[in-house]
Design an enzyme around this catalytic site. Structure first.
Site, PDB file in Angstrom:
ATOM      1  CG  ASN A   1      -4.858  11.071  -5.344  1.00  0.00           C
ATOM      2  OD1 ASN A   1      -4.204  11.235  -6.368  1.00  0.00           O
ATOM      3  ND2 ASN A   1      -5.387   9.900  -5.030  1.00  0.00           N
TER       4      ASN A   1
ATOM      5  CG  HIS B   1      -7.566  12.684  -8.343  1.00  0.00           C
ATOM      6  ND1 HIS B   1      -7.679  11.610  -7.488  1.00  0.00           N
ATOM      7  CD2 HIS B   1      -8.396  13.635  -7.855  1.00  0.00           C
ATOM      8  CE1 HIS B   1      -8.552  11.883  -6.526  1.00  0.00           C
ATOM      9  NE2 HIS B   1      -9.005  13.116  -6.729  1.00  0.00           N
TER      10      HIS B   1
ATOM     11  CD  GLU C   1      -4.514   3.977  -1.285  1.00  0.00           C
ATOM     12  OE1 GLU C   1      -4.675   4.326  -0.097  1.00  0.00           O
ATOM     13  OE2 GLU C   1      -5.417   4.059  -2.149  1.00  0.00           O
TER      14      GLU C   1
ATOM     15  CG  ASP D   1      -4.332   8.871 -12.194  1.00  0.00           C
ATOM     16  OD1 ASP D   1      -4.728   8.281 -11.174  1.00  0.00           O
ATOM     17  OD2 ASP D   1      -5.104   9.444 -12.992  1.00  0.00           O
TER      18      ASP D   1
ATOM     19  CG  ASP E   1      -1.860   1.136   1.296  1.00  0.00           C
ATOM     20  OD1 ASP E   1      -1.408   2.253   1.606  1.00  0.00           O
ATOM     21  OD2 ASP E   1      -3.055   0.948   1.034  1.00  0.00           O
TER      22      ASP E   1
END
Length: 336
Positions: free
Chosen positions: A212, A217, A247, A221, A204
């Site tokens: 974010n 975002h 994630e 990404d 994670d």
């Protein structure tokens, strides 16, 4: 049973052919014997039994490639045999065979089967009243085969696209959770059969929500795709990577345990610490690792890895926790 028919297209075609054979050939076989035409009756019975044997083989073994090819060969050769023995009425049996061969076998093999079937009937010639009828039959057989080929080809392409959409994560290009469930089941079955060790890693990205929120975002990404690229570069071809959700990612490692597993995980952690960046600095990840136990279910295996990941997150992040080795987490280094 219904699930296999919905998910395995070739198996559904093989099964449909078997059902059609029972409904379509059985009455004719009975009628032949009642009329005293033993040869034709035996021929119909042999075709029926051959197709049913292929259906049973497909269901028992799951090998639809061989059973599909066998079904196509039996159907075409049977239709040709019926045409040569019965005559003109037997020609009609070849048309459905010309269509189904493209769904049962490789397109090249299907083309060869169809052309061979038509040529054998034309060379024999006994099923035709005249040359005009023979060439008309050949022309219509060609049209039917061509249409079936185009339809089967487009159907295959569309099924591949749908399968890709259903099993691949669109952002990262790796397999999604649906694929993961299937691969973990296969891994557990293979481990029981061969004794090969399997390790499951849940990882994670630390503080991903903050990335974010602060940078957008688009940056988030980029972090996800960079992570996938690094993991692919630093794992073996036999290892499998899945996007578990958001994630979180899952890494399936066959053939590693003990000291080897520790070395692999320490290397991955160091690689991420060194190369994972975003506009605000370094990016780290937490890891939960679990070895598959003998006779353990996939749900239990995944739950133990998830518990280890939770411990890694709760005790400081940027850590590796081994569910099986009970190893104390390493101190965090430059955790974000």
């Amino acid at each position: 049973m219904l699930y296999r028919l919905r998910t395995d297209f070739r198996l559904s075609i093989i099964t449909l052919l078997g059902a059609s054979a029972i409904l379509g050939i059985t009455p004719f076989a009975v009628m032949r014997f009642m009329q005293g035409n033993v040869l034709a009756g035996l021929m119909d019975s042999s075709i029926l039994l051959g197709i049913l044997a292929a259906v049973v083989y497909a269901w028992v073994t799951g090998d639809t490639r061989r059973s599909g090819l066998a079904s196509a060969v039996i159907a075409c050769s049977g239709a040709v045999a019926v045409g040569t023995v019965v005559g003109e009425p037997g020609l009609f049996w070849l048309y459905p065979c010309l269509v189904t061969t493209f769904f049962l076998a490789n397109p090249r093999i299907a083309v060869v089967l169809n052309i061979s079937s038509v040529l054998v009937l034309m060379v024999h010639g006994g099923a035709f009243r005249s040359d005009v009828q023979m060439w008309s039959f050949a022309s219509t057989a060609f049209v039917v085969s061509a249409c079936a080929y185009v339809f089967a080809h487009r159907n295959h392409d569309q099924r591949e696209r749908l399968e890709h959409l259903a099993t691949i994560d669109p952002l990262t290009g790796i397999k999604n959770r649906r694929s993961m469930d299937q691969e973990l089941d296969l891994a557990a079955a293979n481990a029981e059969r061969t004794g090969l060790p399997y390790a499951l890693v849940l990882l994670d990205i630390d503080h991903f929500k903050r990335i974010n929120d602060e940078y957008g975002h688009g940056v988030g990404d980029d972090v996800l795709t960079d992570l996938v690229a690094l993991l692919r570069q630093n794992t073996r071809k036999s290892d499998q990577l899945f996007r578990y959700g958001g994630e979180e990612f899952v890494l399936l490692l066959p053939g590693v345990d003990g000291i080897g597993l520790k070395a692999v995980m320490n290397n991955l952690q160091q690689v991420l610490r060194k190369y994972m960046k975003h506009p605000g600095g370094a990016v780290t990840a937490s890891f939960g690792v679990a070895l598959l136990r003998h006779g353990e279910s996939v749900d239990s295996w995944l739950a133990r890895a998830d518990t280890a990941l939770y411990e890694a997150k709760e005790t400081g992040r940027d850590r590796i926790v081994f569910a099986d080795l009970h190893e104390a987490p390493e101190p965090a280094a430059d955790a974000v």
